[in-house]
Design a protein around this motif. Structure first.
Motif, short mmCIF file in Angstrom:
data_model
loop_
_atom_site.label_atom_id
_atom_site.label_comp_id
_atom_site.label_asym_id
_atom_site.label_seq_id
_atom_site.Cartn_x
_atom_site.Cartn_y
_atom_site.Cartn_z
N ALA A 34 62.33 107.42 28.26
CA ALA A 34 63.59 107.85 28.87
C ALA A 34 63.83 109.34 28.65
N ALA A 35 63.54 109.82 27.45
CA ALA A 35 63.71 111.25 27.18
C ALA A 35 62.74 112.08 28.02
N GLY A 36 61.51 111.62 28.15
CA GLY A 36 60.52 112.33 28.95
C GLY A 36 60.87 112.34 30.42
N LEU A 37 61.32 111.22 30.95
CA LEU A 37 61.72 111.17 32.35
C LEU A 37 62.95 112.04 32.61
N ALA A 38 63.86 112.09 31.65
CA ALA A 38 65.03 112.96 31.79
C ALA A 38 64.61 114.43 31.81
N ALA A 39 63.66 114.80 30.96
CA ALA A 39 63.18 116.19 30.95
C ALA A 39 62.48 116.53 32.26
N LEU A 40 61.66 115.63 32.78
CA LEU A 40 61.01 115.88 34.06
C LEU A 40 62.02 115.96 35.20
N GLY A 41 63.01 115.09 35.17
CA GLY A 41 64.06 115.13 36.19
C GLY A 41 64.86 116.42 36.14
N ALA A 42 65.17 116.88 34.93
CA ALA A 42 65.90 118.13 34.78
C ALA A 42 65.06 119.32 35.26
N ALA A 89 60.75 99.75 21.31
CA ALA A 89 62.02 100.47 21.47
C ALA A 89 61.80 101.97 21.41
N ARG A 90 60.94 102.42 20.48
CA ARG A 90 60.64 103.86 20.40
C ARG A 90 59.93 104.34 21.66
N PHE A 91 59.03 103.52 22.21
CA PHE A 91 58.36 103.88 23.45
C PHE A 91 59.36 103.99 24.59
N LEU A 96 58.76 118.66 24.10
CA LEU A 96 59.85 118.89 23.15
C LEU A 96 60.84 117.72 23.15
N ALA A 97 61.19 117.23 24.32
CA ALA A 97 62.14 116.12 24.42
C ALA A 97 61.59 114.84 23.80
N VAL A 98 60.33 114.53 24.08
CA VAL A 98 59.73 113.31 23.53
C VAL A 98 59.57 113.41 22.02
N ALA A 99 59.14 114.57 21.54
CA ALA A 99 58.98 114.75 20.09
C ALA A 99 60.33 114.64 19.37
N THR A 100 61.36 115.22 19.96
CA THR A 100 62.69 115.14 19.36
C THR A 100 63.21 113.70 19.38
N ALA A 101 63.01 113.01 20.48
CA ALA A 101 63.46 111.62 20.57
C ALA A 101 62.73 110.75 19.54
N GLN A 102 61.45 110.97 19.36
CA GLN A 102 60.68 110.21 18.37
C GLN A 102 61.18 110.51 16.96
N TRP A 103 61.43 111.76 16.68
CA TRP A 103 61.92 112.16 15.36
C TRP A 103 63.28 111.52 15.07
N LEU A 104 64.15 111.51 16.08
CA LEU A 104 65.47 110.88 15.90
C LEU A 104 65.35 109.36 15.79
#
Length: 83
Positions: free
Chosen positions: A41-49, A34-36, A68-76
């Motif tokens: 999803a966060a990484g793909l969203a950042a690349l898409g943006a 689930a974390r992966f 930054l997006a992946v690290a934040t998503a993992q932390w959350l």
């Protein structure tokens, strides 16, 4: 399409595998699959943006946002703010 998504998937997998060594252990967090998925999803969203904003792929700022997006998503996802 795979070459576009590969950086997000690689960073998501690396962060998911290394996070238990760095972040505090929590019993209530989701499993590693689930974390992966969340990190991917966060990484793909950042690349898409980044693709949308800059109009092309491969900008260093986009890759910085990916990390930054992946690290934040993992932390959350790990609920690391509780400890």
């Amino acid at each position: 399409m795979l070459s576009f998504a590969a950086p997000a998937l690689a960073v998501a997998l690396l962060v998911t595998l290394v996070a238990p060594l760095v972040l505090p252990r929590t019993a209530s967090g989701p499993g590693w699959w689930a974390r992966f998925a969340i990190n991917s999803a966060a990484g793909l969203a950042a690349l898409g943006a980044g693709l949308w904003y800059f109009g092309r792929d491969g900008k260093v700022a986009t890759y910085a946002a990916l990390v930054l997006a992946v690290a934040t998503a993992q932390w959350l996802a790990a609920r690391a703010w509780h400890n």
